[in-house]
Design a protein around this motif. Sequence first.
Motif, PDB file in Angstrom:
ATOM      1  N   SER A   1     -10.376  -0.242   0.048  1.00 54.36           N
ATOM      2  CA  SER A   1     -11.369  -0.476   1.104  1.00 54.36           C
ATOM      3  C   SER A   1     -10.730  -0.982   2.393  1.00 54.36           C
ATOM      4  N   GLN A   2      -9.532  -1.576   2.296  1.00 55.98           N
ATOM      5  CA  GLN A   2      -8.818  -2.049   3.483  1.00 55.98           C
ATOM      6  C   GLN A   2      -7.895  -0.978   4.068  1.00 55.98           C
ATOM      7  N   GLY A   3      -7.860   0.189   3.427  1.00 61.68           N
ATOM      8  CA  GLY A   3      -7.010   1.259   3.921  1.00 61.68           C
ATOM      9  C   GLY A   3      -5.533   1.065   3.616  1.00 61.68           C
ATOM     10  N   LEU A   4      -5.221   0.269   2.585  1.00 60.17           N
ATOM     11  CA  LEU A   4      -3.822   0.038   2.224  1.00 60.17           C
ATOM     12  C   LEU A   4      -3.277   1.195   1.382  1.00 60.17           C
ATOM     13  N   TYR A   5      -3.963   1.497   0.302  1.00 57.09           N
ATOM     14  CA  TYR A   5      -3.637   2.645  -0.546  1.00 57.09           C
ATOM     15  C   TYR A   5      -4.860   3.544  -0.652  1.00 57.09           C
ATOM     16  N   SER A   6      -4.632   4.809  -0.982  1.00 55.51           N
ATOM     17  CA  SER A   6      -5.728   5.732  -1.263  1.00 55.51           C
ATOM     18  C   SER A   6      -5.467   6.404  -2.608  1.00 55.51           C
ATOM     19  N   GLN A   7      -6.534   6.852  -3.240  1.00 58.23           N
ATOM     20  CA  GLN A   7      -6.402   7.554  -4.514  1.00 58.23           C
ATOM     21  C   GLN A   7      -5.807   8.944  -4.295  1.00 58.23           C
ATOM     22  N   GLU A   8      -4.970   9.365  -5.224  1.00 61.63           N
ATOM     23  CA  GLU A   8      -4.456  10.728  -5.237  1.00 61.63           C
ATOM     24  C   GLU A   8      -4.499  11.231  -6.675  1.00 61.63           C
ATOM     25  N   ILE A   9      -4.936  12.458  -6.857  1.00 57.76           N
ATOM     26  CA  ILE A   9      -5.053  13.048  -8.194  1.00 57.76           C
ATOM     27  C   ILE A   9      -3.823  13.901  -8.469  1.00 57.76           C
ATOM     28  N   VAL A  10      -3.168  13.629  -9.601  1.00 56.26           N
ATOM     29  CA  VAL A  10      -1.893  14.282  -9.924  1.00 56.26           C
ATOM     30  C   VAL A  10      -1.883  14.720 -11.388  1.00 56.26           C
ATOM     31  N   ASP A  11      -0.871  15.511 -11.748  1.00 54.25           N
ATOM     32  CA  ASP A  11      -0.591  15.864 -13.138  1.00 54.25           C
ATOM     33  C   ASP A  11       0.546  14.987 -13.635  1.00 54.25           C
ATOM     34  N   ILE A  12       0.417  14.475 -14.842  1.00 46.66           N
ATOM     35  CA  ILE A  12       1.443  13.614 -15.432  1.00 46.66           C
ATOM     36  C   ILE A  12       1.893  14.194 -16.772  1.00 46.66           C
ATOM     37  N   HIS A  13       3.195  14.219 -16.964  1.00 47.06           N
ATOM     38  CA  HIS A  13       3.776  14.709 -18.217  1.00 47.06           C
ATOM     39  C   HIS A  13       4.125  13.504 -19.086  1.00 47.06           C
ATOM     40  N   CYS A  14       3.563  13.472 -20.296  1.00 52.59           N
ATOM     41  CA  CYS A  14       3.736  12.334 -21.193  1.00 52.59           C
ATOM     42  C   CYS A  14       3.666  12.816 -22.628  1.00 52.59           C
ATOM     43  N   ARG A  15       4.664  12.475 -23.414  1.00 50.05           N
ATOM     44  CA  ARG A  15       4.677  12.799 -24.843  1.00 50.05           C
ATOM     45  C   ARG A  15       4.428  14.279 -25.104  1.00 50.05           C
ATOM     46  N   ASN A  16       5.165  15.117 -24.380  1.00 46.95           N
ATOM     47  CA  ASN A  16       5.092  16.578 -24.552  1.00 46.95           C
ATOM     48  C   ASN A  16       3.725  17.157 -24.225  1.00 46.95           C
ATOM     49  N   GLN A  17       2.948  16.455 -23.428  1.00 44.56           N
ATOM     50  CA  GLN A  17       1.653  16.950 -22.958  1.00 44.56           C
ATOM     51  C   GLN A  17       1.586  16.825 -21.440  1.00 44.56           C
ATOM     52  N   THR A  18       0.732  17.647 -20.835  1.00 41.35           N
ATOM     53  CA  THR A  18       0.448  17.518 -19.408  1.00 41.35           C
ATOM     54  C   THR A  18      -0.967  16.990 -19.257  1.00 41.35           C
ATOM     55  N   TYR A  19      -1.105  15.860 -18.629  1.00 41.48           N
ATOM     56  CA  TYR A  19      -2.407  15.241 -18.393  1.00 41.48           C
ATOM     57  C   TYR A  19      -2.869  15.601 -16.985  1.00 41.48           C
ATOM     58  N   LYS A  20      -4.034  16.211 -16.898  1.00 41.79           N
ATOM     59  CA  LYS A  20      -4.604  16.630 -15.618  1.00 41.79           C
ATOM     60  C   LYS A  20      -5.547  15.553 -15.070  1.00 41.79           C
ATOM     61  N   ASN A  21      -5.801  15.643 -13.770  1.00 40.77           N
ATOM     62  CA  ASN A  21      -6.764  14.751 -13.119  1.00 40.77           C
ATOM     63  C   ASN A  21      -6.445  13.280 -13.354  1.00 40.77           C
ATOM     64  N   VAL A  22      -5.174  12.939 -13.173  1.00 42.77           N
ATOM     65  CA  VAL A  22      -4.733  11.562 -13.325  1.00 42.77           C
ATOM     66  C   VAL A  22      -4.752  10.882 -11.960  1.00 42.77           C
ATOM     67  N   ARG A  23      -5.302   9.695 -11.918  1.00 43.71           N
ATOM     68  CA  ARG A  23      -5.361   8.945 -10.666  1.00 43.71           C
ATOM     69  C   ARG A  23      -4.077   8.157 -10.451  1.00 43.71           C
ATOM     70  N   THR A  24      -3.556   8.216  -9.249  1.00 43.22           N
ATOM     71  CA  THR A  24      -2.523   7.290  -8.816  1.00 43.22           C
ATOM     72  C   THR A  24      -2.877   6.859  -7.406  1.00 43.22           C
ATOM     73  N   TYR A  25      -2.047   6.024  -6.796  1.00 44.48           N
ATOM     74  CA  TYR A  25      -2.342   5.517  -5.460  1.00 44.48           C
ATOM     75  C   TYR A  25      -1.130   5.708  -4.556  1.00 44.48           C
ATOM     76  N   VAL A  26      -1.388   6.111  -3.309  1.00 44.59           N
ATOM     77  CA  VAL A  26      -0.324   6.304  -2.331  1.00 44.59           C
ATOM     78  C   VAL A  26      -0.621   5.475  -1.082  1.00 44.59           C
ATOM     79  N   VAL A  27       0.445   5.020  -0.439  1.00 39.56           N
ATOM     80  CA  VAL A  27       0.319   4.212   0.781  1.00 39.56           C
ATOM     81  C   VAL A  27      -0.288   5.059   1.895  1.00 39.56           C
ATOM     82  N   VAL A  28      -1.237   4.505   2.626  1.00 45.61           N
ATOM     83  CA  VAL A  28      -1.907   5.229   3.712  1.00 45.61           C
ATOM     84  C   VAL A  28      -1.048   5.213   4.977  1.00 45.61           C
TER      85      VAL A  28
END
Length: 201
Positions: free
Chosen positions: A118-145
């Motif tokens: 809400s302060q504009g420090l980070y924003s949500q970004e949707i990414v793919d993550i590879h974990c334990r021989n699987q690809t997880y879709k629609n994973v949330r992470t945060y990036v600096v604005v």
Amino acid sequence: MSNQSGKVKHSWVTSQNPAKIANQQEELWQKEPTFYYFAYGSCMCPVDLKRSLGENTHPYVIGPGILKEYQLRFYGYSPNRQCGVLDVVKDSTSLVTGVLYQLPLRLSDNLDKREGVSQGLYSQEIVDIHCRNQTYKNVRTYVVVNKLKEELAPNDWYFNVVLRGAITCGLPEEYCWHLFNKMHKLQQFNQIPAQKYPLQT
């Protein structure tokens, strides 16, 4: 974890029993809606994440995850911590290792609050993550604005929490050393006074 004299103090955290955690995960995930979250900075540490979310987050850890085609950089400034904080930026030749969580949806607002959305420090970004021989879709992470033009060193507290989270959640030893070396070198050679970056991420 580190200080300006170059001396190193290690803080080791013993992980819970993996089988017990897996059973807890199954029970929790069946009870309520969840979302995937990829942490690469201080939120890799379940103890520190608990401080913001208000409950034990260790049972929500799926395991070490890989974010492909991104690079880890200290392009954020935290007004609360008064130091450089981690960010991820797109880079087709790099990857970032972190911790994949499956969190209850009810914790979403508290996670946004921790990241200063809400302060504009980070924003949500949707990414793919590879974990334990699987690809997880629609994973949330945060990036600096508002990214800094140069990397800014973390303070000792942030240094310690990031490394403790990486070790606790079983990130590869080589990557833990990579994190250590990156943060240590920034502290030694690239410390920029925080006053030059008021109210930025």
